[in-house]
Design a protein around this motif. Sequence first.
Motif, short mmCIF file in Angstrom:
data_model
loop_
_atom_site.label_atom_id
_atom_site.label_comp_id
_atom_site.label_asym_id
_atom_site.label_seq_id
_atom_site.Cartn_x
_atom_site.Cartn_y
_atom_site.Cartn_z
N GLN A 324 47.13 41.87 42.52
CA GLN A 324 47.38 43.09 43.28
C GLN A 324 48.30 44.09 42.57
O GLN A 324 48.51 45.18 43.08
CB GLN A 324 47.99 42.73 44.64
CG GLN A 324 47.11 41.81 45.48
CD GLN A 324 47.78 41.41 46.79
OE1 GLN A 324 48.69 42.09 47.28
NE2 GLN A 324 47.35 40.30 47.36
N GLY A 325 48.86 43.69 41.44
CA GLY A 325 49.74 44.59 40.71
C GLY A 325 51.18 44.12 40.72
O GLY A 325 51.59 43.36 41.62
N ARG A 354 56.54 45.91 33.24
CA ARG A 354 55.20 46.46 33.47
C ARG A 354 55.24 47.71 34.35
O ARG A 354 54.35 48.55 34.28
CB ARG A 354 54.30 45.38 34.10
CG ARG A 354 53.91 44.28 33.13
CD ARG A 354 53.16 43.16 33.82
NE ARG A 354 51.99 43.64 34.53
CZ ARG A 354 51.20 42.86 35.27
NH1 ARG A 354 51.49 41.57 35.40
NH2 ARG A 354 50.15 43.37 35.88
#
Length: 412
Positions: A324-325, A354
């Motif tokens: 999902q990130g 990230r």
Amino acid sequence: MVTTLEQVFRDQWGRVLAALIGFLGDFDLAEEAAQEAFAIAAERWPQAGVPANPGAWLVTTARNRAINRIRRDRTLAAKTRLLEVPQAAEDPMDATTFPDERLELIFTCCHPALATEAQVALTLRTLGGLTTGEIARAFLVPEATMAQRLVRAKRKIKAAGIPFRVPPEHLLPDRLDAVLAVVYLIFNQGYGGRGDLAAEALWLGRALAELLADQPEVHGLLALMLLLDARRAARFRDGELVLLADQDHSLLDTAEIAEGREALDRALALGGRGPYVVQAAIASLHADQPRDWPQIAALYGELSRMTGSPVVELNRAVAIAEAQGPQAGLEIVDRLSLQDYHYLHATRGELLRRLGRTQEAREAYRRALTLVHDPAERRLLQRRLAENPPSVPSGTRVPRIGQPSSANKRAE
């Protein structure tokens, strides 16, 4: 012949020692007799040939030597009952008269009355046949310290009257958990680069699967270790730790993966749904390309509900970040109370990295460095900090945190 003797020692030491302990009721006397029998074999077999049943020959020879020793030392009054045992001949015994008592031995070594470090050491010494020096080097302690640990464990078994037997059925689940935890602890100790210890754990796992063929968690643990060990060649490059996302999939041991999945299938067929089975299912999914991150996250969710472990939740956060990130994963990480656990800070650093939150990522890496002990993991964190600014290549993935059921967690 040297190779044959080494193989017989590897295959038979645990069975021979277990049979002798069951017969003599004394760890030290059994070990001395077993060592003497192997020494006699090394002298005689090159000329006379290997017996048809090497294990039975060794047990018979060792029993004879132990009985002779007792006859010579009349002060061992507690052993006088053995003097009534007829003198055995050093001929191959029929296999039916050579019971496999390794199961009794491993449950004795892993009795809850013993400290965990003593359980591990005694298991490696008796079942695995490792020397005291080898065990000491594996666990980074002086040989004298390990020798004392082993002596205390044997004395505790004798003083407490710990029985040499498989526990009764109503005690088996709890006692089996301890046995599996010891084997997995040995595996984790070797997973960071000590291939010999990992091999010992795999050998013990296969032996348990043979001896407890109807126990799904036994097969689950064996499957988990095989599937993790299959990535051994891919986990390190030039002595440096390689994160899961960067590992060369072509280096995976396909034979071990197949064996691990076969063991997992066996566990599932037996109705296994316990922690080791679930972890093995996760490890199996990690061997696929591409990885099914939503399914991995779902399995970690099941494992989290089962164990209530915050370390499992950290693993789930990693999988959620992939599915999902990084923001979704970070939200889980920031809720966890693992402030003295370096993997939490390393994972948080990766997620912040990230997200482009460079300074916060650096702070997280620095905090992880203050807690890490493994040299390879320390160098990995130092490389992250050395990047200026830290690079964020497309598709970078966070490290998968080590297996949650052990005290020794390792980055993958």
